[in-house]
Motif scaffolding. Sequence first.
Motif, PDB file in Angstrom:
ATOM      1  N   ALA A  86      -9.541   4.863  15.497  1.00 28.80           N
ATOM      2  CA  ALA A  86      -9.843   4.080  16.700  1.00 28.80           C
ATOM      3  C   ALA A  86     -10.366   2.695  16.345  1.00 28.80           C
ATOM      4  O   ALA A  86     -10.193   1.738  17.103  1.00 28.80           O
ATOM      5  N   ALA A  87     -10.994   2.576  15.170  1.00 33.11           N
ATOM      6  CA  ALA A  87     -11.524   1.282  14.723  1.00 33.11           C
ATOM      7  C   ALA A  87     -10.516   0.499  13.892  1.00 33.11           C
ATOM      8  O   ALA A  87     -10.826  -0.577  13.387  1.00 33.11           O
ATOM      9  N   GLY A  88      -9.292   1.035  13.748  1.00 27.45           N
ATOM     10  CA  GLY A  88      -8.265   0.331  12.996  1.00 27.45           C
ATOM     11  C   GLY A  88      -8.302   0.572  11.505  1.00 27.45           C
ATOM     12  O   GLY A  88      -7.652  -0.140  10.738  1.00 27.45           O
ATOM     13  N   HIS A  89      -9.045   1.591  11.057  1.00 30.38           N
ATOM     14  CA  HIS A  89      -9.175   1.852   9.623  1.00 30.38           C
ATOM     15  C   HIS A  89      -8.108   2.802   9.095  1.00 30.38           C
ATOM     16  O   HIS A  89      -7.978   2.963   7.885  1.00 30.38           O
ATOM     17  N   ILE A  90      -7.379   3.461   9.981  1.00 31.49           N
ATOM     18  CA  ILE A  90      -6.316   4.379   9.583  1.00 31.49           C
ATOM     19  C   ILE A  90      -5.104   4.096  10.460  1.00 31.49           C
ATOM     20  O   ILE A  90      -5.236   3.911  11.668  1.00 31.49           O
ATOM     21  N   GLY A  91      -3.930   4.074   9.867  1.00 32.91           N
ATOM     22  CA  GLY A  91      -2.721   3.853  10.651  1.00 32.91           C
ATOM     23  C   GLY A  91      -1.665   3.149   9.825  1.00 32.91           C
ATOM     24  O   GLY A  91      -1.707   3.141   8.593  1.00 32.91           O
ATOM     25  N   THR A  92      -0.709   2.551  10.518  1.00 29.43           N
ATOM     26  CA  THR A  92       0.392   1.847   9.872  1.00 29.43           C
ATOM     27  C   THR A  92       0.548   0.475  10.503  1.00 29.43           C
ATOM     28  O   THR A  92       0.460   0.327  11.721  1.00 29.43           O
ATOM     29  N   LEU A  93       0.771  -0.526   9.665  1.00 31.58           N
ATOM     30  CA  LEU A  93       0.955  -1.894  10.128  1.00 31.58           C
ATOM     31  C   LEU A  93       2.210  -2.454   9.481  1.00 31.58           C
ATOM     32  O   LEU A  93       2.334  -2.458   8.257  1.00 31.58           O
ATOM     33  N   SER A  94       3.159  -2.888  10.301  1.00 30.77           N
ATOM     34  CA  SER A  94       4.409  -3.456   9.801  1.00 30.77           C
ATOM     35  C   SER A  94       4.389  -4.965  10.026  1.00 30.77           C
ATOM     36  O   SER A  94       4.271  -5.420  11.164  1.00 30.77           O
ATOM     37  N   ILE A  95       4.504  -5.714   8.930  1.00 30.04           N
ATOM     38  CA  ILE A  95       4.369  -7.170   8.983  1.00 30.04           C
ATOM     39  C   ILE A  95       5.676  -7.814   8.532  1.00 30.04           C
ATOM     40  O   ILE A  95       6.184  -7.528   7.450  1.00 30.04           O
ATOM     41  N   GLY A  96       6.207  -8.685   9.367  1.00 23.42           N
ATOM     42  CA  GLY A  96       7.390  -9.452   8.998  1.00 23.42           C
ATOM     43  C   GLY A  96       7.003 -10.843   8.551  1.00 23.42           C
ATOM     44  O   GLY A  96       5.985 -11.390   8.984  1.00 23.42           O
ATOM     45  N   MET A  97       7.811 -11.426   7.676  1.00 20.57           N
ATOM     46  CA  MET A  97       7.508 -12.773   7.192  1.00 20.57           C
ATOM     47  C   MET A  97       8.764 -13.399   6.613  1.00 20.57           C
ATOM     48  O   MET A  97       9.679 -12.696   6.173  1.00 20.57           O
ATOM     49  N   THR A  98       8.801 -14.725   6.640  1.00 16.66           N
ATOM     50  CA  THR A  98       9.822 -15.425   5.877  1.00 16.66           C
ATOM     51  C   THR A  98       9.340 -15.497   4.432  1.00 16.66           C
ATOM     52  O   THR A  98       8.140 -15.450   4.156  1.00 16.66           O
ATOM     53  N   ALA A  99      10.276 -15.620   3.506  1.00 21.65           N
ATOM     54  CA  ALA A  99       9.920 -15.549   2.086  1.00 21.65           C
ATOM     55  C   ALA A  99       8.938 -16.638   1.680  1.00 21.65           C
ATOM     56  O   ALA A  99       8.060 -16.417   0.840  1.00 21.65           O
ATOM     57  N   SER A 100       9.046 -17.821   2.284  1.00 25.83           N
ATOM     58  CA  SER A 100       8.184 -18.930   1.864  1.00 25.83           C
ATOM     59  C   SER A 100       6.712 -18.662   2.141  1.00 25.83           C
ATOM     60  O   SER A 100       5.833 -19.212   1.473  1.00 25.83           O
ATOM     61  N   ILE A 101       6.416 -17.805   3.107  1.00 31.43           N
ATOM     62  CA  ILE A 101       5.022 -17.530   3.458  1.00 31.43           C
ATOM     63  C   ILE A 101       4.322 -16.742   2.357  1.00 31.43           C
ATOM     64  O   ILE A 101       3.098 -16.781   2.227  1.00 31.43           O
ATOM     65  N   MET A 102       5.088 -16.042   1.523  1.00 31.70           N
ATOM     66  CA  MET A 102       4.499 -15.259   0.445  1.00 31.70           C
ATOM     67  C   MET A 102       3.813 -16.129  -0.600  1.00 31.70           C
ATOM     68  O   MET A 102       3.047 -15.631  -1.424  1.00 31.70           O
ATOM     69  N   PHE A 103       4.067 -17.441  -0.578  1.00 29.01           N
ATOM     70  CA  PHE A 103       3.468 -18.318  -1.578  1.00 29.01           C
ATOM     71  C   PHE A 103       2.212 -19.012  -1.060  1.00 29.01           C
ATOM     72  O   PHE A 103       1.604 -19.799  -1.767  1.00 29.01           O
ATOM     73  N   GLY A 104       1.825 -18.727   0.169  1.00 31.45           N
ATOM     74  CA  GLY A 104       0.651 -19.365   0.742  1.00 31.45           C
ATOM     75  C   GLY A 104      -0.556 -18.455   0.726  1.00 31.45           C
ATOM     76  O   GLY A 104      -0.846 -17.764  -0.255  1.00 31.45           O
ATOM     77  N   ILE A 105      -1.234 -18.401   1.857  1.00 34.37           N
ATOM     78  CA  ILE A 105      -2.477 -17.649   1.961  1.00 34.37           C
ATOM     79  C   ILE A 105      -2.245 -16.154   2.148  1.00 34.37           C
ATOM     80  O   ILE A 105      -3.147 -15.338   1.933  1.00 34.37           O
ATOM     81  N   LEU A 106      -1.022 -15.761   2.515  1.00 32.53           N
ATOM     82  CA  LEU A 106      -0.768 -14.363   2.855  1.00 32.53           C
ATOM     83  C   LEU A 106      -1.136 -13.377   1.744  1.00 32.53           C
ATOM     84  O   LEU A 106      -1.735 -12.334   2.037  1.00 32.53           O
ATOM     85  N   PRO A 107      -0.805 -13.622   0.472  1.00 28.59           N
ATOM     86  CA  PRO A 107      -1.197 -12.646  -0.555  1.00 28.59           C
ATOM     87  C   PRO A 107      -2.694 -12.368  -0.579  1.00 28.59           C
ATOM     88  O   PRO A 107      -3.119 -11.219  -0.747  1.00 28.59           O
ATOM     89  N   ARG A 108      -3.512 -13.404  -0.384  1.00 28.02           N
ATOM     90  CA  ARG A 108      -4.968 -13.197  -0.358  1.00 28.02           C
ATOM     91  C   ARG A 108      -5.389 -12.390   0.865  1.00 28.02           C
ATOM     92  O   ARG A 108      -6.288 -11.545   0.789  1.00 28.02           O
ATOM     93  N   ILE A 109      -4.729 -12.656   2.005  1.00 23.73           N
ATOM     94  CA  ILE A 109      -5.042 -11.902   3.217  1.00 23.73           C
ATOM     95  C   ILE A 109      -4.707 -10.428   3.028  1.00 23.73           C
ATOM     96  O   ILE A 109      -5.496  -9.542   3.377  1.00 23.73           O
ATOM     97  N   LEU A 110      -3.539 -10.155   2.456  1.00 21.31           N
ATOM     98  CA  LEU A 110      -3.125  -8.764   2.251  1.00 21.31           C
ATOM     99  C   LEU A 110      -4.063  -8.043   1.286  1.00 21.31           C
ATOM    100  O   LEU A 110      -4.405  -6.874   1.496  1.00 21.31           O
ATOM    101  N   THR A 111      -4.479  -8.733   0.231  1.00 20.61           N
ATOM    102  CA  THR A 111      -5.408  -8.125  -0.725  1.00 20.61           C
ATOM    103  C   THR A 111      -6.726  -7.775  -0.048  1.00 20.61           C
ATOM    104  O   THR A 111      -7.258  -6.667  -0.213  1.00 20.61           O
ATOM    105  N   GLU A 112      -7.255  -8.708   0.737  1.00 24.02           N
ATOM    106  CA  GLU A 112      -8.523  -8.479   1.427  1.00 24.02           C
ATOM    107  C   GLU A 112      -8.385  -7.362   2.462  1.00 24.02           C
ATOM    108  O   GLU A 112      -9.273  -6.511   2.598  1.00 24.02           O
TER     109      GLU A 112
END
Length: 303
Positions: A86-112
């Motif tokens: 209920a607090a968002g700690h368990i479940g599934t999240l599907s994220i779409g992105m263009t390839a260029s976004i993988m070189f920006g802030i997204l990797p740090r966001i995903l790690t965190e």
Amino acid sequence: MKLSQIRYFVVVAEELHFGRAARRLHRSQPPVSRQIRLLEEELGVELFKRNTQSVTLTHAGKVFLREIQPVLNTIEHATDAAKRAAAGHIGTLSIGMTASIMFGILPRILTEFRQRYPDVVVNLRLATKAEQLAAVKECRLSVGLVRSLSQDPDLCHEALLDEPLEVAMGPSNPLAAKAQIQLKDLANEGFILYRGHSPTSVADKIISACHTAGFSPRIVQETDDMQSAAALAALGIGVTLIASSLKQLGLPGLVCRPVLQGTVPLTIRLYAVYMRSEISTELTAFLSLVRIMCQANQPESPV
């Protein structure tokens, strides 16, 4: 049989003392004793032998404890899991992105995000903007990350971050000698631009900025993504504008320089796209983290 009665029984069985059990349960002793008696009446067996000196488990009590303890553990685990979900700690999240976004802030966001929510399964999908928008509307993606708006009224677009643009070119281009480049200095250059022109596309934003700078870009090549455009620029086919994070590609011969319009750096905006009617607790947690981290990385003078 009530869950509270089972919990009372297990604690009394562990303590073999009604007073200590009551203190552990943050209850007075009489209600604990009463619930144990009601449980025994319902089961039709005596679970404890009681006298003024001691409390011990009967044979039936020992068997009941052995069988009920795993059940109680399962219930407590399920209760905790439900609260975490209920607090968002368990479940599934599907994220779409263009390839260029993988070189920006997204990797740090995903790690965190994975550190904060280790039990949320994150599925990543590389897709074009059009593919992402369709998948979000069909609920095959929780959220899409794109660099331009769509005009679909069913979709919610949230601006996240303005990333500086840079001119990408080959090493033999005379402009490579400059530390930074005015957009108007590209008036005589051949441009590598992106397909899919629309009033809100990245290509049209670049064309509009060129018009503001006093010229129409001469397009020598069109491509589908920033990586391809950067690769062609490195070969000397023309110049292009890419998000500054794509410098991490490390393409041989690629030269990148900040681009300004007057005194203001040109930027490109990152958007989260999702269905307002399909916001899960996992998506809420993800968007909250994205907002915080993007705000911390926001350029001082976005346009």
